[in-house]
Design a protein around this motif. Structure first.
Motif, PDB file in Angstrom:
ATOM      1  N   SER A  36      18.848 -25.326  54.557  1.00  0.00           N
ATOM      2  CA  SER A  36      18.154 -24.572  53.516  1.00  0.00           C
ATOM      3  C   SER A  36      18.116 -25.378  52.216  1.00  0.00           C
ATOM      4  CB  SER A  36      18.866 -23.244  53.257  1.00  0.00           C
ATOM      5  OG  SER A  36      20.139 -23.479  52.676  1.00  0.00           O
ATOM      6  N   LYS A  37      17.187 -25.009  51.342  1.00  0.00           N
ATOM      7  CA  LYS A  37      17.139 -25.634  50.020  1.00  0.00           C
ATOM      8  C   LYS A  37      18.461 -25.415  49.284  1.00  0.00           C
ATOM      9  CE  LYS A  37      13.627 -25.073  47.303  1.00  0.00           C
ATOM     10  NZ  LYS A  37      12.520 -24.432  46.553  1.00  0.00           N
ATOM     11  N   ARG A  38      19.012 -24.214  49.410  1.00  0.00           N
ATOM     12  CA  ARG A  38      20.261 -23.903  48.732  1.00  0.00           C
ATOM     13  C   ARG A  38      21.378 -24.851  49.160  1.00  0.00           C
ATOM     14  NH1 ARG A  38      21.464 -22.995  44.347  1.00  0.00           N
ATOM     15  NH2 ARG A  38      19.682 -21.565  44.331  1.00  0.00           N
ATOM     16  N   THR A  39      21.391 -25.212  50.433  1.00  0.00           N
ATOM     17  CA  THR A  39      22.404 -26.150  50.923  1.00  0.00           C
ATOM     18  C   THR A  39      22.270 -27.505  50.231  1.00  0.00           C
ATOM     19  OG1 THR A  39      22.514 -25.065  53.082  1.00  0.00           O
ATOM     20  CG2 THR A  39      23.298 -27.332  52.970  1.00  0.00           C
ATOM     21  N   ASP A  46      20.383 -31.474  42.286  1.00  0.00           N
ATOM     22  CA  ASP A  46      18.945 -31.459  42.073  1.00  0.00           C
ATOM     23  C   ASP A  46      18.313 -32.676  42.771  1.00  0.00           C
ATOM     24  OD1 ASP A  46      19.354 -33.695  40.382  1.00  0.00           O
ATOM     25  OD2 ASP A  46      19.413 -32.463  38.591  1.00  0.00           O
ATOM     26  N   LYS A  47      16.996 -32.761  42.701  1.00  0.00           N
ATOM     27  CA  LYS A  47      16.262 -33.821  43.390  1.00  0.00           C
ATOM     28  C   LYS A  47      16.636 -35.202  42.863  1.00  0.00           C
ATOM     29  CE  LYS A  47      11.467 -35.401  43.757  1.00  0.00           C
ATOM     30  NZ  LYS A  47      10.045 -35.019  43.585  1.00  0.00           N
ATOM     31  N   GLU A  48      16.799 -35.329  41.551  1.00  0.00           N
ATOM     32  CA  GLU A  48      17.140 -36.635  40.970  1.00  0.00           C
ATOM     33  C   GLU A  48      18.490 -37.133  41.485  1.00  0.00           C
ATOM     34  OE1 GLU A  48      18.405 -38.455  36.651  1.00  0.00           O
ATOM     35  OE2 GLU A  48      16.748 -37.017  36.694  1.00  0.00           O
ATOM     36  N   LYS A  49      19.481 -36.253  41.509  1.00  0.00           N
ATOM     37  CA  LYS A  49      20.811 -36.648  41.983  1.00  0.00           C
ATOM     38  C   LYS A  49      20.777 -36.974  43.473  1.00  0.00           C
ATOM     39  CE  LYS A  49      23.652 -34.203  38.572  1.00  0.00           C
ATOM     40  NZ  LYS A  49      22.571 -33.559  37.783  1.00  0.00           N
ATOM     41  N   LEU A  50      19.972 -36.253  44.242  1.00  0.00           N
ATOM     42  CA  LEU A  50      19.820 -36.548  45.663  1.00  0.00           C
ATOM     43  C   LEU A  50      19.193 -37.923  45.849  1.00  0.00           C
ATOM     44  CD1 LEU A  50      19.824 -35.905  48.670  1.00  0.00           C
ATOM     45  CD2 LEU A  50      17.716 -34.571  48.331  1.00  0.00           C
ATOM     46  N   PHE A  51      18.148 -38.209  45.088  1.00  0.00           N
ATOM     47  CA  PHE A  51      17.484 -39.499  45.195  1.00  0.00           C
ATOM     48  C   PHE A  51      18.450 -40.625  44.839  1.00  0.00           C
ATOM     49  CE2 PHE A  51      14.828 -42.996  43.683  1.00  0.00           C
ATOM     50  CZ  PHE A  51      13.932 -43.118  44.742  1.00  0.00           C
ATOM     51  N   LEU A  52      19.213 -40.446  43.755  1.00  0.00           N
ATOM     52  CA  LEU A  52      20.180 -41.463  43.356  1.00  0.00           C
ATOM     53  C   LEU A  52      21.210 -41.693  44.451  1.00  0.00           C
ATOM     54  CD1 LEU A  52      21.486 -43.362  41.306  1.00  0.00           C
ATOM     55  CD2 LEU A  52      22.680 -41.383  40.333  1.00  0.00           C
TER      56      LEU A  52
END
Length: 200
Positions: A36-39, A46-52
């Motif tokens: 899920s998105k919540r997971t 957030d998206k930035e931290k995931l990308f990093l």
């Protein structure tokens, strides 16, 4: 790494590499990962931290591969030109066939203006610059042994990469399309000869 977090990072690497940083959505990454998105938000914020996180993970993995190749080919020199050529060929193959790892690198290069500057700096330091530092250390050691004549090992490492990798990267659009083995080797051999005219 927990299985769910690993599934998210793998999915994010695939989606970011395929769709780019700007167009990639957390919804698409969640669907790819089967979570899920919540997971995702619970694990990464957030998206930035995931990308990093994904950018640094893939950079670390590829940097480790390249460092291993440098150790294998440059630690004990038998024939300088042959060993430099073998390293350059293996490095080019490893990087250009790295799949999602290098696809993420293409995304970063293509969308640099849209990616947060601190993310760009962190990726550069963990990936391309880390590999160049490692190569410079090898060249410094070879200079100490009298095998190369180098005043600035960092500059020599940069020029080595320009002469033996950049042409193949351009020809393949950074690994997006294949390159014939003879073209890869031919370009690298010419680059090695030019490098040794400068530093041999």
């Amino acid at each position: 790494m927990p299985a769910k977090r690993q599934a998210i990072t793998r999915a994010a690497s695939t989606v970011f590499g395929r769709e780019g940083y700007t167009r990639a959505s957390v919804d698409a990454i969640a669907a790819e990962a089967g979570v899920s998105k919540r997971t995702i938000y619970n694990h990464f914020g957030d998206k930035e931290k995931l990308f990093l996180s994904v950018a640094l993970e893939t950079a670390d993995e590829l940097t480790e591969v390249i460092a291993g190749l440098a150790d294998r080919h440059l630690h004990k020199i038998v024939d300088l030109e042959t060993d430099l050529t073998a390293f350059a060929v293996d490095r080019a193959r490893a990087v250009l066939t790295a799949g999602d790892h290098y696809a993420l690198g293409r995304t970063i290069r293509a969308e640099a203006a849209n990616i947060p500057p601190d993310v760009l700096r962190a990726w550069l330091d963990a990936g391309p610059l880390a590999s160049q530092r490692d190569l410079a250390a090898h060249f410094g050691r070879l200079a100490d042994q009298g095998l190369l004549h180098i005043e600035d090992a960092t500059l020599a490492a940069t020029q080595f990469t320009l002469l033996t990798f950049s042409g193949a990267a351009d020809a393949t659009f950074f690994g997006a399309v294949p390159i014939a083995e003879e073209d890869l080797r031919g370009g690298i051999k010419a680059g090695i000869k030019a490098f040794l005219r400068l530093y041999g």
